[in-house]
Design an enzyme around this catalytic site. Sequence first.
Site, PDB file in Angstrom:
ATOM      1  N   GLY A 187      10.615  77.283 101.378  1.00 10.29           N
ATOM      2  CA  GLY A 187      12.025  77.189 101.000  1.00 10.29           C
ATOM      3  C   GLY A 187      12.480  78.351 100.146  1.00 10.29           C
ATOM      4  O   GLY A 187      13.657  78.721 100.170  1.00 10.29           O
ATOM      5  N   GLY A 236      32.282  75.921  67.243  1.00  9.09           N
ATOM      6  CA  GLY A 236      33.058  76.091  68.467  1.00  9.09           C
ATOM      7  C   GLY A 236      33.218  77.530  68.878  1.00  9.09           C
ATOM      8  O   GLY A 236      33.438  77.824  70.057  1.00  9.09           O
TER       9      GLY A 236
END
Length: 534
Positions: A424, A190
């Site tokens: 694009g 974590g």
Amino acid sequence: MGHAPPTDTSTAALPATAPAPSAPLLELAARKALARDGEDPRATERQHAKGKLTARERIGLLLDKDSFCEVEQLRRHRAQGFGLEAKRPFTDGVVTGWGTVEGRTVFVYAHDFRIFGGALGEAHATKIHKIMDMAIAAGAPLVSLNDGAGARIQEGVSALAGYGGIFQRNTRASGVIPQISVMLGPCAGGAAYSPALTDFVFMVRETSQMFITGPDVVKAVTGEEITQNGLGGADVHAGVSGVSHFAYDDEETCIAEVRYLLSMLPQNNRELPPVVPSADPAHRPGAALLDLVPADGNRSYDVRDVIEELVDDGEHMEVHTAWAPNIVCAFARLGGHSVGIVANQPLAMAGVLDIQASEKAARFVQFCDAFNIPLVTLVDVPGFLPGVDQEHEGIIRRGAKLLYAYCNATVPRISVVLRKAYGGAYIVMDSRSIGADVAFAWPANEIAVMGAEGAANVVFRREIAASRDPGATRAEKIEEYRRELVHPYYAAERGLVDDVIDPRETRSLLIRSLAMLTAKHADLPSRRHGNPPQ
């Protein structure tokens, strides 16, 4: 005028004997010395033997000399069981406080690997929570110097809850104050998520690693054998995963570069970045630019050479150098003001936009927008990368991140088309149509739906197929399309660029345009937050 009477030296002040420190002062000094030096002198030797500095040595490199003010130096844990009650060292394995970097306040916490291996316990976490709260309240950057073994297993879920408090504060501080994580040792489980929540991650080769599950767990679950560095070392995260923004060979260089980055950034989202007087003339001609960018769109070049020619003293700090190299993101200064530069890199994959390049640039644009750093976009893009893998891995969804970031940005935005700008990808690279404040183009620009060769194959495919000489017809149609739609002034005639400029004047025009935009104010619609593509 009279003279002052002579001084009586018969009882001239003799050196006064300093009073002996009282017992409370002696005890205080002893406790603080123990907190600074640690209980085990061999622990420092072991840290140095690994090629690593101690927490306080690192803080000394980061902050201006003698500016560090420590917080909760005498904090100790109150945990019971597994022998912890017999080992209660001061600081509890983390040094917290504030100081200055080039005279500006910076908050810092540094894991002390000499104590519990830098593992996080309840008291340890509470100290970090406090310094994070102080940084948010004071509106100053937060730097974490990470060198810890994860959660302190002996303290159980209390340690895990401590991580939860850190993650919550990382998120609350996001876009409010700059957050920088410096990885100087192992970071597992974590503990790896806090750096991932911050703005920038620095790593040192050979000594720092990040992973959710270590090599032993990987081997037990999947049977794969790998070293710590092979799984989560600096080069892996800098070049493969993109978790690390910067990687260096030693701690001294790494921390010096953290100081340099901080010098480019504002203290918080309510301030502008610091202005540094520059001796580099704003109107310096850029004759070298004429040779740096080949007119032939099929020839490559290093866009970093263009950046160096444009910015103050040629100095810039590139982010994610080894990851998604087909786009360059860098901090630099123009006329003494900090700017963020986004540039297609023809040297890598011809400068196309792909998934990684889009995500890399999107997060950089978002950071600059959050902290009032103007954006300069240098465009030379042949389009998005075609391919089954790109489509299946979500180029539509993930490429839209860059489009969203630019459309959402309210800082001053200037784009310069250096050469190609197709399809694009041209729109996405901060074109006028999505909100660029000023758009320039060099005389050799080709702004179009696609290149003339590809367009001719589509538009005139029947004529070419029916021709007795398809090759000659195709060449004729390519030239016709180029003449009608791909010439350098087509976009200028329709207001899609503000001006076609002499490349040698680019630096001057950028600085003048940024000065004009200094007071730019643009409001976004009232909302809690947007919902960007993920």
